[in-house]
Design a protein around this motif. Structure first.
Motif, PDB file in Angstrom:
ATOM      1  N   UNK A  20       0.825  -1.214   0.000  1.00 55.32           N
ATOM      2  CA  UNK A  20       0.000   0.000   0.000  1.00 55.32           C
ATOM      3  C   UNK A  20       0.855   1.259   0.000  1.00 55.32           C
ATOM      4  N   UNK A  21       1.986   1.225   0.678  1.00 60.77           N
ATOM      5  CA  UNK A  21       2.857   2.399   0.741  1.00 60.77           C
ATOM      6  C   UNK A  21       3.628   2.588  -0.564  1.00 60.77           C
ATOM      7  N   UNK A  22       4.093   1.517  -1.155  1.00 65.54           N
ATOM      8  CA  UNK A  22       4.958   1.620  -2.322  1.00 65.54           C
ATOM      9  C   UNK A  22       4.222   1.576  -3.660  1.00 65.54           C
ATOM     10  N   UNK A  23       2.946   1.207  -3.665  1.00 64.48           N
ATOM     11  CA  UNK A  23       2.202   1.087  -4.920  1.00 64.48           C
ATOM     12  C   UNK A  23       2.004   2.473  -5.532  1.00 64.48           C
ATOM     13  N   UNK A  24       2.338   2.680  -6.805  1.00 67.67           N
ATOM     14  CA  UNK A  24       2.189   4.011  -7.415  1.00 67.67           C
ATOM     15  C   UNK A  24       0.720   4.397  -7.568  1.00 67.67           C
ATOM     16  N   UNK A  25       0.450   5.671  -7.296  1.00 66.10           N
ATOM     17  CA  UNK A  25      -0.912   6.182  -7.401  1.00 66.10           C
ATOM     18  C   UNK A  25      -1.147   6.703  -8.810  1.00 66.10           C
ATOM     19  N   UNK A  26      -2.336   6.474  -9.340  1.00 61.20           N
ATOM     20  CA  UNK A  26      -2.655   6.956 -10.682  1.00 61.20           C
ATOM     21  C   UNK A  26      -2.856   8.460 -10.658  1.00 61.20           C
ATOM     22  N   UNK A  27      -2.377   9.112 -11.699  1.00 62.16           N
ATOM     23  CA  UNK A  27      -2.506  10.565 -11.814  1.00 62.16           C
ATOM     24  C   UNK A  27      -3.857  10.880 -12.444  1.00 62.16           C
ATOM     25  N   UNK A  28      -4.659  11.753 -11.814  1.00 69.24           N
ATOM     26  CA  UNK A  28      -5.937  12.120 -12.428  1.00 69.24           C
ATOM     27  C   UNK A  28      -5.724  12.781 -13.784  1.00 69.24           C
ATOM     28  N   UNK A  29      -6.714  12.660 -14.673  1.00 71.39           N
ATOM     29  CA  UNK A  29      -6.589  13.178 -16.042  1.00 71.39           C
ATOM     30  C   UNK A  29      -6.323  14.679 -16.064  1.00 71.39           C
ATOM     31  N   UNK A  30      -6.920  15.432 -15.145  1.00 73.31           N
ATOM     32  CA  UNK A  30      -6.739  16.880 -15.169  1.00 73.31           C
ATOM     33  C   UNK A  30      -5.403  17.314 -14.567  1.00 73.31           C
ATOM     34  N   UNK A  31      -4.608  16.383 -14.066  1.00 72.69           N
ATOM     35  CA  UNK A  31      -3.302  16.696 -13.494  1.00 72.69           C
ATOM     36  C   UNK A  31      -2.138  16.250 -14.369  1.00 72.69           C
ATOM     37  N   UNK A  32      -2.412  15.760 -15.565  1.00 71.30           N
ATOM     38  CA  UNK A  32      -1.334  15.325 -16.449  1.00 71.30           C
ATOM     39  C   UNK A  32      -0.672  16.531 -17.102  1.00 71.30           C
ATOM     40  N   UNK A  33       0.511  16.326 -17.618  1.00 72.20           N
ATOM     41  CA  UNK A  33       1.245  17.399 -18.285  1.00 72.20           C
ATOM     42  C   UNK A  33       0.450  17.929 -19.470  1.00 72.20           C
ATOM     43  N   UNK A  38      -2.710  22.274 -22.018  1.00 79.40           N
ATOM     44  CA  UNK A  38      -3.906  22.781 -22.704  1.00 79.40           C
ATOM     45  C   UNK A  38      -4.535  23.941 -21.945  1.00 79.40           C
ATOM     46  N   UNK A  39      -4.611  23.836 -20.605  1.00 78.88           N
ATOM     47  CA  UNK A  39      -5.183  24.933 -19.812  1.00 78.88           C
ATOM     48  C   UNK A  39      -4.360  26.196 -19.950  1.00 78.88           C
ATOM     49  N   UNK A  40      -3.038  26.066 -19.951  1.00 80.29           N
ATOM     50  CA  UNK A  40      -2.164  27.232 -20.095  1.00 80.29           C
ATOM     51  C   UNK A  40      -2.350  27.851 -21.475  1.00 80.29           C
ATOM     52  N   UNK A  41      -2.449  27.031 -22.517  1.00 81.02           N
ATOM     53  CA  UNK A  41      -2.647  27.562 -23.869  1.00 81.02           C
ATOM     54  C   UNK A  41      -3.974  28.300 -23.980  1.00 81.02           C
TER      55      UNK A  41
END
Length: 59
Positions: A20-33, A38-41
């Protein structure tokens, strides 16, 4: 038999805790690069046209 009990009592919860501590967490779609880019543009395009985001503010 006692060793098997200790493995069950200590080992299994320890493995679950470490996973549980080491398992990578999924990045939400609105937090991706890509989403941030797109928001900055969009913000840059609004600022170039003199809008400055006024239609989104309520005051």
């Amino acid at each position: 038999m006692i060793v098997l009990g200790w493995v069950a009592v200590v080992g299994i919860p320890l493995i679950v805790f470490i996973a549980a501590v080491l398992w990578p967490e999924r990045i939400p779609k609105d937090r991706t690069v890509e989403a941030i880019r797109k928001r900055v543009e969009v913000d840059d395009q609004r600022n170039r046209h003199g809008d400055n985001g006024r239609r989104w503010r309520r005051y």
